[in-house]
Design a protein around this motif. Structure first.
Motif, PDB file in Angstrom:
ATOM      1  N   LYS A  54      -2.622  11.248  -0.084  1.00  0.00           N
ATOM      2  CA  LYS A  54      -2.648   9.804   0.060  1.00  0.00           C
ATOM      3  C   LYS A  54      -1.607   9.378   1.091  1.00  0.00           C
ATOM      4  CE  LYS A  54      -2.016   9.478  -4.256  1.00  0.00           C
ATOM      5  NZ  LYS A  54      -1.648   8.994  -5.587  1.00  0.00           N
ATOM      6  N   THR A  55      -2.018   8.528   1.998  1.00  0.00           N
ATOM      7  CA  THR A  55      -1.098   8.046   3.013  1.00  0.00           C
ATOM      8  C   THR A  55      -1.651   6.771   3.613  1.00  0.00           C
ATOM      9  OG1 THR A  55      -0.035   8.528   5.122  1.00  0.00           O
ATOM     10  CG2 THR A  55      -2.195   9.492   4.773  1.00  0.00           C
ATOM     11  N   ALA A  56      -0.752   5.941   4.097  1.00  0.00           N
ATOM     12  CA  ALA A  56      -1.171   4.724   4.780  1.00  0.00           C
ATOM     13  C   ALA A  56      -1.264   4.921   6.286  1.00  0.00           C
ATOM     14  CB  ALA A  56      -0.175   3.603   4.464  1.00  0.00           C
ATOM     15  N   ASP A  73       3.823   6.259  -7.128  1.00  0.00           N
ATOM     16  CA  ASP A  73       2.940   7.077  -7.954  1.00  0.00           C
ATOM     17  C   ASP A  73       3.287   8.556  -7.817  1.00  0.00           C
ATOM     18  OD1 ASP A  73       0.651   7.116  -9.735  1.00  0.00           O
ATOM     19  OD2 ASP A  73      -0.338   8.217  -8.132  1.00  0.00           O
ATOM     20  N   ASP A  74       3.562   9.010  -6.600  1.00  0.00           N
ATOM     21  CA  ASP A  74       3.913  10.416  -6.413  1.00  0.00           C
ATOM     22  C   ASP A  74       5.283  10.735  -7.008  1.00  0.00           C
ATOM     23  OD1 ASP A  74       1.490  10.726  -5.217  1.00  0.00           O
ATOM     24  OD2 ASP A  74       2.243  11.273  -3.238  1.00  0.00           O
ATOM     25  N   ILE A 122       1.826   4.238  -3.192  1.00  0.00           N
ATOM     26  CA  ILE A 122       1.618   5.687  -3.061  1.00  0.00           C
ATOM     27  C   ILE A 122       2.922   6.428  -3.358  1.00  0.00           C
ATOM     28  CG2 ILE A 122       1.113   7.529  -1.408  1.00  0.00           C
ATOM     29  CD1 ILE A 122      -0.789   5.523   0.016  1.00  0.00           C
ATOM     30  N   GLN A 162       0.823  -1.203   0.000  1.00  0.00           N
ATOM     31  CA  GLN A 162       0.000   0.000   0.000  1.00  0.00           C
ATOM     32  C   GLN A 162       0.868   1.269   0.000  1.00  0.00           C
ATOM     33  OE1 GLN A 162      -2.185   0.451   3.633  1.00  0.00           O
ATOM     34  NE2 GLN A 162      -3.447   2.157   2.872  1.00  0.00           N
ATOM     35  N   ALA A 163       1.853   1.270   0.880  1.00  0.00           N
ATOM     36  CA  ALA A 163       2.675   2.474   1.064  1.00  0.00           C
ATOM     37  C   ALA A 163       3.583   2.733  -0.143  1.00  0.00           C
ATOM     38  CB  ALA A 163       3.514   2.332   2.331  1.00  0.00           C
TER      39      ALA A 163
END
Lengths: 421, 421
Positions: free
Chosen positions: B386-388, A113-114, A110, A106-107
């Protein structure tokens, strides 16, 4: 893969000596991953895809010489602390989560993508001690098309239990990680001892051997914070400096080596810094946020020390190297005013040069549009800022964009001649 | 106009002593422009409009104590210069353009629109010497619903010819401007001698009389830059300090007075700073960009000196006071590390308190949700990052938003109980 592009846009770069080269409304010919030419008239080629980016500002892709992918989730939080307490209270507990592949997935999605939508085309990245999740990060970056070095971090002392490796297991896992990455094209492994306090003498020696035997680059931290420096001195009383502690364990050159921060290196280890294999990752935002100080960037320039910029997320709050450029300018002004007027501030152009060709040199020489260079570039849309001011030079447009909208997603990105979007 | 609202949202503020007050999922009742209550249960009122802003972070509107509307068009440009050369090369030529009402109209509409969508609800603004275009700016702000003081600038010496007034004409134009603003509701005039070098002794004396006779506030610049300080000393050899030069001309209190910067005031004029009418506008971004230095914010706090934050566009590059908050934290860390360890850095909470209640005190006391306070607030949507990471406190959410997205347009804004959007 044979592919050719002609890009029409406004091109800005610095040359090898750091002078501005402005090419408004010009044509960049890219073939088989490399720059062929940058000209004011359209090249007469029939097999190239024409990309009409008229009005967009195209610059060489930037290099992030120091970033912790595993800290990206808590960027912009808990900024009221200094390095060592911040590491123990927030950073180590967060990094421990990457034992779980589901959290890492998940992390790191992100993060990737950024990073993909930033102006960065090359990055030297710290993951965590965890082999599987580090490999996952490498795979995400490879799929995205970003050119990067990714390091499985080594730590066998002075950490929280969940983030402390058995020394031999740390070495074995590093070797396994390197082996599993052998078929990657754009993402490569880098030997990553976290810093002296996190690695036993034995582990440092072993990692140095691995780097030299396999010709792998190295990344670590150096002289970031005063308390850290004192700690290193107590851990390595035989070393005359922090850098000397790396040197004694074979980790001072021989292979390309990034040392992040170097805030106190002008005083602590000036002689050792003049080593052609050593690259300083200057991280102005992080050094400010963690109250570390201001690295002597002008001294590095004057002494021929290799230097690029680093975001150092999450000591730094943003992946934007455009922001790191203006941060480098800003802190250099404060250093000049408050600390040492021998070293004049960095200009915007100088800081851009450090972020493009400076850091790019670690990747074999990228950061410009020289003939034969690997084609890394990003297109910026700076038209969205409303203003009544007209007739800006390309450098002025870039300066304004870097100050006002450094985190705006780039419009197009090319890495090694591959158009990502 | 009788109007009442019940707003449901997550509310963050500091109390009068600067302690954090977090009210997740609570209800703010606003009536006739003022705060009635902030409660965890929904108030039982039938005549109020219900605003469901669930999940948004609502904070008190912030105050920008120092901004040059007439410099907004060149924000983010020409940042490689110091104050005095920057004024002559860029600032004065740009301000001269505001003689043309068509240019002023275009530029001030952009400024007003961007200020409207920022977190700022109150501002103390410099325009230019030009009465008509300054009045136009005041009208745009009034129409937009922002509460502001707007100053027609006075300058009768040491400027470019196009930006130098005849001394008597400067006074007459100021009086005319004040007269024309008498029917404005939210925007009020403020006496604005640019700084000592720009105003003759006679003009300073006259402006002091106008301020006191009419009970109008004053704004100017103080001890921003070392060269500026030396210049003031040569212009006013009888004064023992820069602040003393204002004092000798009747411009040191008696009416509420903003002095922007005060970078060197702790050394130059410590005794004079402890004056209940004097407000320091601390402008960390500008003081960095123009290589001025770092104002001693902690010293001001410890000595009970009134202080708010200023964007100081275009020495500063952005109107965002959320950004000024993090800039204030950052430079306080560097000052602590590099200059003077007697003064510990500002925390995020302290800097927020300065930006809300600190600057708000200049406007008769805004910057919180106390019962009876004028209702100034903005709603921030911090869900887009966006963050986990989960389970953040409201203060953590605000800190992250201020570091990561300080320039993102606010989602809703209320000034004096009027809902602007």
């Amino acid at each position: 893969m044979s592919s050719a592009y002609v890009i029409h846009a406004d091109f800005y770069q610095t040359d090898r000596e750091g002078m501005a080269l402005e090419m408004p409304s010009s044509y960049l010919l890219v073939r088989d991953g490399r720059v062929v030419s940058l000209t004011t008239s359209r090249p007469d080629v029939s097999d190239a895809t024409f990309l009409d980016w008229s009005g967009l500002l195209v610059i060489p892709g930037l290099t992030d010489l120091h970033v912790h992918a595993s800290q990206y989730q808590f960027r912009g939080l808990w900024m009221d602390e200094e390095l060592l307490e911040w590491l123990n209270a927030h950073t180590f507990p967060e990094e421990a989560k990457y034992k779980e592949i589901s959290y890492a997935s998940q992390a790191y999605r992100i993060f990737t993508d950024d990073l993909l939508h930033s102006a960065t085309t090359r990055a030297a990245i710290f993951a965590t001690i965890h082999e599987d999740s580090t490999l996952l990060l490498a795979r995400y970056l490879e799929e995205a098309g970003i050119a990067a070095y990714v390091g499985k971090v080594n730590m066998d002392r002075n950490s929280v239990p969940e983030l402390t490796e058995d020394s031999e297991a740390s070495v074995m896992s590093t070797l396994s990680f390197i082996e599993k990455m052998k078929d990657f094209k754009n993402v490569k492994p880098i030997i990553t001892p976290r810093f002296i306090p996190s690695c036993s003498d034995w582990l440092l020696d072993e990692l140095a051997c691995i780097a030299k035997e396999r010709g792998l680059p190295v990344q670590s931290h150096l002289s970031e914070n005063q308390s850290e420096g004192e700690w290193v001195h107590s851990l390595c009383p035989e070393s005359v400096s922090y850098a000397d502690a790396y040197r004694r364990h074979g980790l001072w050159g021989g292979v390309p080596t990034i040392m992040a921060h170097c805030v106190y290196s002008m005083e602590a280890e000036p002689g050792l810094m003049r080593n052609e294999d050593i690259f300083v990752a200057h991280c102005p935002d992080s050094n400010t946020n963690l109250s570390s100080g201001i690295a002597p960037a002008r001294w590095f320039l004057e002494n021929g020390v290799n230097m690029g910029l680093g975001s150092d997320v999450a000591g730094g709050t943003t992946l934007s190297i455009l922001r790191a450029i203006t941060d480098a300018v800003k802190v250099s002004k404060l250093r000049w005013r408050l600390v040492d007027q021998r070293f004049r501030p960095l200009s915007f152009r100088e800081a851009f040069h450090i972020a493009s060709r400076g850091g790019g040199a670690f990747f074999g020489g990228v950061g410009g549009f020289d003939e034969g260079m690997e084609a890394d570039l990003v297109a910026l849309d700076d038209s969205v800022r409303k203003t009544a001011i007209k007739d800006l030079s390309l450098e002025e447009r870039l300066e304004r964009h870097a100050y006002l909208a450094p985190e705006e997603p780039v419009t197009h990105k090319m890495v090694k001649g591959r158009l990502l979007f």
